[in-house]
Design a protein around this motif. Structure first.
Motif, PDB file in Angstrom:
ATOM      1  N   ALA A 327       0.832  -1.205   0.000  1.00 54.05           N
ATOM      2  CA  ALA A 327       0.000   0.000   0.000  1.00 54.05           C
ATOM      3  C   ALA A 327       0.870   1.260   0.000  1.00 54.05           C
ATOM      4  O   ALA A 327       0.588   2.228  -0.728  1.00 54.05           O
ATOM      5  N   GLN A 328       1.936   1.247   0.795  1.00 47.50           N
ATOM      6  CA  GLN A 328       2.828   2.405   0.837  1.00 47.50           C
ATOM      7  C   GLN A 328       3.553   2.598  -0.489  1.00 47.50           C
ATOM      8  O   GLN A 328       3.736   3.732  -0.953  1.00 47.50           O
ATOM      9  N   LEU A 329       3.976   1.500  -1.105  1.00 46.02           N
ATOM     10  CA  LEU A 329       4.645   1.597  -2.399  1.00 46.02           C
ATOM     11  C   LEU A 329       3.709   2.200  -3.452  1.00 46.02           C
ATOM     12  O   LEU A 329       4.119   3.034  -4.268  1.00 46.02           O
ATOM     13  N   GLY A 330       2.446   1.777  -3.416  1.00 47.22           N
ATOM     14  CA  GLY A 330       1.478   2.333  -4.354  1.00 47.22           C
ATOM     15  C   GLY A 330       1.263   3.819  -4.134  1.00 47.22           C
ATOM     16  O   GLY A 330       1.203   4.603  -5.094  1.00 47.22           O
ATOM     17  N   ALA A 331       1.168   4.218  -2.867  1.00 46.25           N
ATOM     18  CA  ALA A 331       0.960   5.631  -2.555  1.00 46.25           C
ATOM     19  C   ALA A 331       2.164   6.475  -2.967  1.00 46.25           C
ATOM     20  O   ALA A 331       2.011   7.584  -3.504  1.00 46.25           O
ATOM     21  N   LEU A 332       3.357   5.960  -2.738  1.00 45.65           N
ATOM     22  CA  LEU A 332       4.562   6.698  -3.110  1.00 45.65           C
ATOM     23  C   LEU A 332       4.689   6.824  -4.626  1.00 45.65           C
ATOM     24  O   LEU A 332       5.127   7.859  -5.143  1.00 45.65           O
ATOM     25  N   ALA A 333       4.314   5.766  -5.333  1.00 40.08           N
ATOM     26  CA  ALA A 333       4.395   5.813  -6.796  1.00 40.08           C
ATOM     27  C   ALA A 333       3.496   6.901  -7.366  1.00 40.08           C
ATOM     28  O   ALA A 333       3.802   7.496  -8.414  1.00 40.08           O
ATOM     29  N   ASP A 334       2.392   7.182  -6.683  1.00 40.25           N
ATOM     30  CA  ASP A 334       1.438   8.201  -7.152  1.00 40.25           C
ATOM     31  C   ASP A 334       1.690   9.576  -6.544  1.00 40.25           C
ATOM     32  O   ASP A 334       0.993  10.535  -6.883  1.00 40.25           O
ATOM     33  N   ARG A 349      11.536  -1.051  -8.462  1.00 43.25           N
ATOM     34  CA  ARG A 349      12.260  -2.275  -8.098  1.00 43.25           C
ATOM     35  C   ARG A 349      11.759  -2.813  -6.767  1.00 43.25           C
ATOM     36  O   ARG A 349      11.587  -4.024  -6.593  1.00 43.25           O
ATOM     37  N   GLY A 350      11.529  -1.906  -5.827  1.00 39.09           N
ATOM     38  CA  GLY A 350      11.018  -2.334  -4.530  1.00 39.09           C
ATOM     39  C   GLY A 350       9.663  -3.001  -4.649  1.00 39.09           C
ATOM     40  O   GLY A 350       9.383  -4.007  -3.982  1.00 39.09           O
ATOM     41  N   ASP A 401      15.783  -7.603   3.265  1.00 38.15           N
ATOM     42  CA  ASP A 401      16.657  -7.314   2.124  1.00 38.15           C
ATOM     43  C   ASP A 401      16.127  -6.131   1.319  1.00 38.15           C
ATOM     44  O   ASP A 401      16.894  -5.270   0.867  1.00 38.15           O
ATOM     45  N   VAL A 402      14.809  -6.092   1.118  1.00 35.21           N
ATOM     46  CA  VAL A 402      14.212  -4.973   0.383  1.00 35.21           C
ATOM     47  C   VAL A 402      14.431  -3.673   1.154  1.00 35.21           C
ATOM     48  O   VAL A 402      14.781  -2.636   0.572  1.00 35.21           O
ATOM     49  N   ALA A 403      14.238  -3.723   2.473  1.00 34.73           N
ATOM     50  CA  ALA A 403      14.475  -2.536   3.304  1.00 34.73           C
ATOM     51  C   ALA A 403      15.919  -2.077   3.187  1.00 34.73           C
ATOM     52  O   ALA A 403      16.203  -0.872   3.070  1.00 34.73           O
TER      53      ALA A 403
END
Length: 432
Positions: A327-334, A349-350, A401-403
């Motif tokens: 959800a955070q990745l989606g919000a940041l992308a927008d 990539r994340g 690892d992603v972090a």
């Protein structure tokens, strides 16, 4: 993202280890040691002592210190082979791999015996041994397992010799890192990984500068934490950009760590290897799977080192962290605040990495543990309890690892964009 390292500067962490060793063993200069201005600091044959430490740190040397000192009775190929033989006798999977590989050309121990290295590498391996028997055993095991995997892949003896040396020396760069960041009892936070991720590059530089090995050895050392899907470090290489030798040592390092455990290492290794499809090359996964089958079946007793309810709560938490991170990745992308191409690419990539983790979460069956009635079912199925516990740990590490990758690469972004990533990094790191 990484700390600047110069081979011509005396590294204080390495020098301190040399001084500790010199208090127990004879460490001496193999030639006159001069500073950059031509002042002699240590005469040839002079014994290295603690009293020289400040002098060597303060003066920039004409040549790398590592090329000018040696230790009496240091680690050599005979010691390495003896250590490897003990591993084949004491760790069943390693013994099985070795016996199977011995039927294919030159036996692995003979390949290992042919590995020749100079004073600098001998000193580094001796320091490694001083840090604990398990540290040297790990390096030797990675070397031995690498040879066995190379044979299984049908690589020639030159390639086998390459992975033997690279496996043995893969972690020498850690000798140059602040010890507190290598403490196995301490869990690193994402921003602290920048101190550790340089060690493959340091190892590569040391080998290039101090040994006359084929270039493939140093390259494989630099790649031993890279992953086929691009999720590794330090350069996040992927696919054919990672050498075959680097891929072999990478997998050997991973399964060697698992083999050191007493609790059903074969099952743990098989799961760790396959949990994220594409993390390792298909050919290598197939080769390792074949080797693991040769090792035979393990006893059917399941681990009870993690309480049932703790396993259940951990899986529930993992599920929540994965969904919250997506959800955070989606919000940041927008977000209109994310403007740079570097940040957008990093988020993309994340996103792909977290989606891969979510697929692994589902494919391993962890998603069923999010149902309230699963705990009672697990209580009567110890095999499932064991598998869920192992899979959960693997998923945790992948999220961390992603972090780590976001924190390392995010540090190069504009301050505002870097700050936007912090809640996401904290969410992913909370998986541990």
């Amino acid at each position: 993202m990484t700390e600047a390292i110069s081979i011509n500067d005396v590294n204080r962490h390495y020098l301190d280890k040399v001084m500790n060793l010199a208090e127990e063993r004879d460490v001496e200069a193999t030639e006159d040691i001069f500073d950059a201005r031509g002042m002699k600091l240590v005469a040839k044959g002079g014994r290295i002592s603690r009293g020289m430490q400040e002098r060597l740190i303060l003066h920039k040397l004409r040549k790398p210190l590592e090329s000018s000192i040696t230790v009496a009775d240091g680690i050599n190929s005979d010691v390495v082979v003896d250590a490897a033989r003990r591993l084949t006798d004491s760790i069943a999977p390693v013994g099985s791999m070795h016996r199977a590989a011995g039927n294919n050309g030159t036996p692995p121990l003979d390949i290992l015996k042919q590995a020749r290295f100079g004073n600098a590498m001998s000193l580094m391996l001796t320091i490694t041994e001083r840090g604990g028997a398990s540290a040297l055993a790990h390096s030797v095991m990675v070397s031995l397992v690498s040879i066995c995997l190379a044979k299984k892949l049908g690589l020639d003896e030159r390639a086998q010799s390459t992975v033997a040396l690279a496996g043995l020396l893969h972690d020498i760069g850690e000798l140059y890192i602040e010890p507190e960041y290598l403490d196995s009892k301490r869990r690193l936070r994402p921003h602290e990984w920048r101190h550790v991720v340089v060690h493959p590059r340091i190892g590569q530089m040391l080998i290039q500068e101090l040994e006359n090995f084929p270039p493939a050895v140093a390259q494989a050392v630099s790649e031993h934490h890279e992953r086929f899907d691009g999720g590794g470090y330090p350069r996040q290489l992927g696919g054919s950009n990672i050498s075959i030798a680097g891929q072999v040592v990478s997998v050997a390092e991973m399964i060697s760590g698992v083999f050191m455990r007493q609790d059903r290492p074969l099952e743990r290794a098989a799961l760790a290897l396959k949990i994220i499809p594409g993390e390792h090359a298909h050919e290598l996964v197939s080769a390792v799977s074949s080797v693991l089958r040769i090792c035979g079946e393990e006893p059917g007793t399941a681990s009870q080192d993690v309480a049932l309810q703790a396993v259940y709560r951990n899986v529930q938490s993992l599920h929540g962290n994965i969904e919250a991170a997506l959800a955070q990745l989606g919000a940041l992308a927008d977000s209109p605040l994310v403007t740079s191409r570097a940040c957008k690419d990093l988020l993309a990539r994340g996103l792909q990495q977290v989606l891969a983790v979510r697929r692994a979460f589902t494919s391993t069956g962890l998603d069923i543990c999010t149902h309230e009635d699963i705990a009672e079912f697990m209580a009567h199925n110890r095999e499932i309890h064991f598998e869920v516990g192992v899979a959960g740990k693997e998923i945790q590490w992948r999220l961390q690892d992603v972090a780590r990758n976001l924190a390392m690469h995010g540090a190069a972004l504009h301050a505002q964009e870097a700050s936007l990533l912090q809640p996401l990094i904290a969410q992913l790191d909370a998986a541990g």
